[in-house]
Design a protein around this motif. Sequence first.
Motif, mmCIF file in Angstrom:
data_model
loop_
_atom_site.group_PDB
_atom_site.id
_atom_site.type_symbol
_atom_site.label_atom_id
_atom_site.label_comp_id
_atom_site.label_asym_id
_atom_site.label_seq_id
_atom_site.Cartn_x
_atom_site.Cartn_y
_atom_site.Cartn_z
ATOM 1 N N GLY A 98 14.204 -9.861 32.884
ATOM 2 C CA GLY A 98 15.176 -9.552 32.425
ATOM 3 C C GLY A 98 15.789 -8.813 33.518
ATOM 4 O O GLY A 98 16.549 -9.476 34.795
ATOM 5 N N THR A 99 16.975 -8.340 32.652
ATOM 6 C CA THR A 99 18.807 -7.933 33.722
ATOM 7 C C THR A 99 18.416 -5.958 34.069
ATOM 8 O O THR A 99 18.875 -5.400 34.886
ATOM 9 C CB THR A 99 19.370 -8.134 33.015
ATOM 10 N N VAL A 100 16.923 -5.732 33.884
ATOM 11 C CA VAL A 100 16.233 -5.095 34.399
ATOM 12 C C VAL A 100 15.345 -4.261 35.689
ATOM 13 O O VAL A 100 15.262 -4.766 35.559
ATOM 14 C CB VAL A 100 15.814 -3.684 33.026
ATOM 15 N N GLU A 101 16.581 -3.325 36.741
ATOM 16 C CA GLU A 101 15.500 -3.462 38.164
ATOM 17 C C GLU A 101 14.264 -2.854 37.587
ATOM 18 O O GLU A 101 14.631 -1.912 37.161
ATOM 19 C CB GLU A 101 16.364 -2.877 38.596
ATOM 20 N N VAL A 102 13.069 -3.062 38.406
ATOM 21 C CA VAL A 102 11.778 -2.244 37.940
ATOM 22 C C VAL A 102 11.613 -1.755 39.442
ATOM 23 O O VAL A 102 10.659 -1.523 39.234
ATOM 24 C CB VAL A 102 10.649 -3.467 37.265
ATOM 25 N N ASP A 103 12.465 -2.663 40.058
ATOM 26 C CA ASP A 103 10.942 -2.431 41.301
ATOM 27 C C ASP A 103 12.175 -2.699 42.721
ATOM 28 O O ASP A 103 13.583 -3.642 42.797
ATOM 29 C CB ASP A 103 10.364 -2.793 41.406
ATOM 30 N N ARG A 104 12.434 -1.231 43.643
ATOM 31 C CA ARG A 104 13.338 -2.270 44.712
ATOM 32 C C ARG A 104 12.248 -1.650 46.050
ATOM 33 O O ARG A 104 11.711 -0.736 46.065
ATOM 34 C CB ARG A 104 14.901 -1.182 45.065
ATOM 35 N N GLN A 105 12.242 -2.880 46.956
ATOM 36 C CA GLN A 105 11.584 -2.152 48.768
ATOM 37 C C GLN A 105 12.661 -2.416 49.371
ATOM 38 O O GLN A 105 13.611 -3.567 49.681
ATOM 39 C CB GLN A 105 10.006 -2.826 48.470
ATOM 40 N N PRO A 121 6.099 -5.059 40.229
ATOM 41 C CA PRO A 121 6.360 -2.880 40.902
ATOM 42 C C PRO A 121 5.422 -3.293 41.546
ATOM 43 O O PRO A 121 4.047 -2.912 41.074
ATOM 44 C CB PRO A 121 7.150 -3.174 39.904
ATOM 45 N N GLY A 122 5.528 -1.296 42.452
ATOM 46 C CA GLY A 122 4.462 -0.836 42.879
ATOM 47 C C GLY A 122 4.094 -0.018 42.170
ATOM 48 O O GLY A 122 3.296 0.684 42.137
ATOM 49 N N ASN A 123 5.057 0.508 41.167
ATOM 50 C CA ASN A 123 4.572 1.026 39.778
ATOM 51 C C ASN A 123 3.394 1.149 39.106
ATOM 52 O O ASN A 123 3.294 -0.016 38.929
ATOM 53 C CB ASN A 123 5.520 2.021 39.727
ATOM 54 N N ALA A 124 3.684 1.873 38.255
ATOM 55 C CA ALA A 124 2.883 1.343 37.133
ATOM 56 C C ALA A 124 3.264 0.774 35.810
ATOM 57 O O ALA A 124 2.972 0.675 34.425
ATOM 58 C CB ALA A 124 2.504 2.951 36.283
ATOM 59 N N LYS A 126 5.047 -1.820 33.365
ATOM 60 C CA LYS A 126 4.224 -2.888 32.770
ATOM 61 C C LYS A 126 5.248 -3.853 32.074
ATOM 62 O O LYS A 126 5.418 -5.342 31.678
ATOM 63 C CB LYS A 126 3.502 -2.952 31.408
ATOM 64 N N ALA A 127 6.782 -4.017 32.546
ATOM 65 C CA ALA A 127 7.363 -5.079 33.117
ATOM 66 C C ALA A 127 7.411 -6.435 33.534
ATOM 67 O O ALA A 127 6.362 -6.303 34.516
ATOM 68 C CB ALA A 127 8.774 -4.468 33.299
ATOM 69 N N SER A 128 7.624 -7.594 32.780
ATOM 70 C CA SER A 128 6.690 -8.383 33.685
ATOM 71 C C SER A 128 8.198 -8.984 34.411
ATOM 72 O O SER A 128 9.475 -9.142 33.729
ATOM 73 C CB SER A 128 6.822 -10.072 31.998
ATOM 74 N N VAL A 129 7.944 -9.672 35.859
ATOM 75 C CA VAL A 129 9.212 -10.037 36.529
ATOM 76 C C VAL A 129 9.417 -11.181 36.336
ATOM 77 O O VAL A 129 8.141 -12.333 36.018
ATOM 78 C CB VAL A 129 8.258 -9.489 38.480
ATOM 79 N N ASN A 130 10.047 -11.341 36.358
ATOM 80 C CA ASN A 130 11.110 -13.311 36.208
ATOM 81 C C ASN A 130 12.527 -13.319 36.947
ATOM 82 O O ASN A 130 12.629 -15.070 37.720
ATOM 83 C CB ASN A 130 11.648 -13.380 34.301
ATOM 84 N N ARG A 131 11.932 -12.282 38.219
ATOM 85 C CA ARG A 131 12.831 -13.094 39.591
ATOM 86 C C ARG A 131 13.185 -12.185 40.329
ATOM 87 O O ARG A 131 12.612 -11.253 40.079
ATOM 88 C CB ARG A 131 14.737 -12.976 39.127
ATOM 89 N N VAL A 132 13.344 -12.076 41.879
ATOM 90 C CA VAL A 132 13.025 -11.196 42.537
ATOM 91 C C VAL A 132 14.389 -11.665 43.462
ATOM 92 O O VAL A 132 14.979 -12.766 44.140
ATOM 93 C CB VAL A 132 11.832 -11.786 43.802
ATOM 94 N N VAL A 133 14.976 -10.610 43.720
ATOM 95 C CA VAL A 133 16.460 -10.928 44.651
ATOM 96 C C VAL A 133 16.152 -9.646 46.028
ATOM 97 O O VAL A 133 15.694 -9.034 46.204
ATOM 98 C CB VAL A 133 18.156 -10.667 43.730
ATOM 99 N N ILE A 134 16.893 -10.779 47.317
ATOM 100 C CA ILE A 134 16.419 -11.316 49.045
ATOM 101 C C ILE A 134 17.905 -10.761 49.554
ATOM 102 O O ILE A 134 18.221 -11.668 49.193
ATOM 103 C CB ILE A 134 15.284 -11.757 49.282
ATOM 104 N N GLN A 135 18.073 -9.761 49.784
ATOM 105 C CA GLN A 135 19.237 -10.012 51.056
ATOM 106 C C GLN A 135 19.611 -9.310 52.454
ATOM 107 O O GLN A 135 18.310 -7.849 52.843
ATOM 108 C CB GLN A 135 20.552 -9.000 49.838
#
Length: 161
Positions: A98-105, A121-124, A126-135
């Motif tokens: 959604g609008t919540v950041e769940v992981d950053r690499q 997400p690399g941690n535990a 359980k959130a469902s990822v709906n988008r990835v932003v790359i910069q």
Amino acid sequence: MRAARFVAALAAPLAVVAVPGTAHAATISQPFYADSGDACRYGVTEGTLGWRFGTASPLPVLGVDVNGKLTDRPVLNGPGTCASDGYYSSATFIAYAGTVEVDRQTRTADNSVVPFTFTMPGNATKASVNRVVIQVCRSPVITLPPSYCGTPVTYLAPPVA
């Protein structure tokens, strides 16, 4: 005898449905690309996002496998005519539920090509990822910023019919 075969034929599919964990999750691969936005394209990241879908309904994205490379020019024996500019490149990958950041690499390279593989997400979580932003951003190696960044590129989870 015929009745026994008929009952056995009906019971086999029901056993498969009734046993948890027997369904297989699907992965959909999607190419990605982002660059530093400068004229020489000093910093470039590219590869694939592997969207791993679960088996529940609706199908949640359980994680995203990121496989690729980050190139910071100039590269020894590499293509192009970019001169060394005293900057290094960093590629940042941010996964959202959604609008919540769940992981950053973040991965970095300086006049080289750096391959990478990781899961978000690399941690535990359980959130469902709906988008990835790359910069891709570039920062000076020795002095303090100013740094600069290319345009962030958003990749949405593929729709599943």
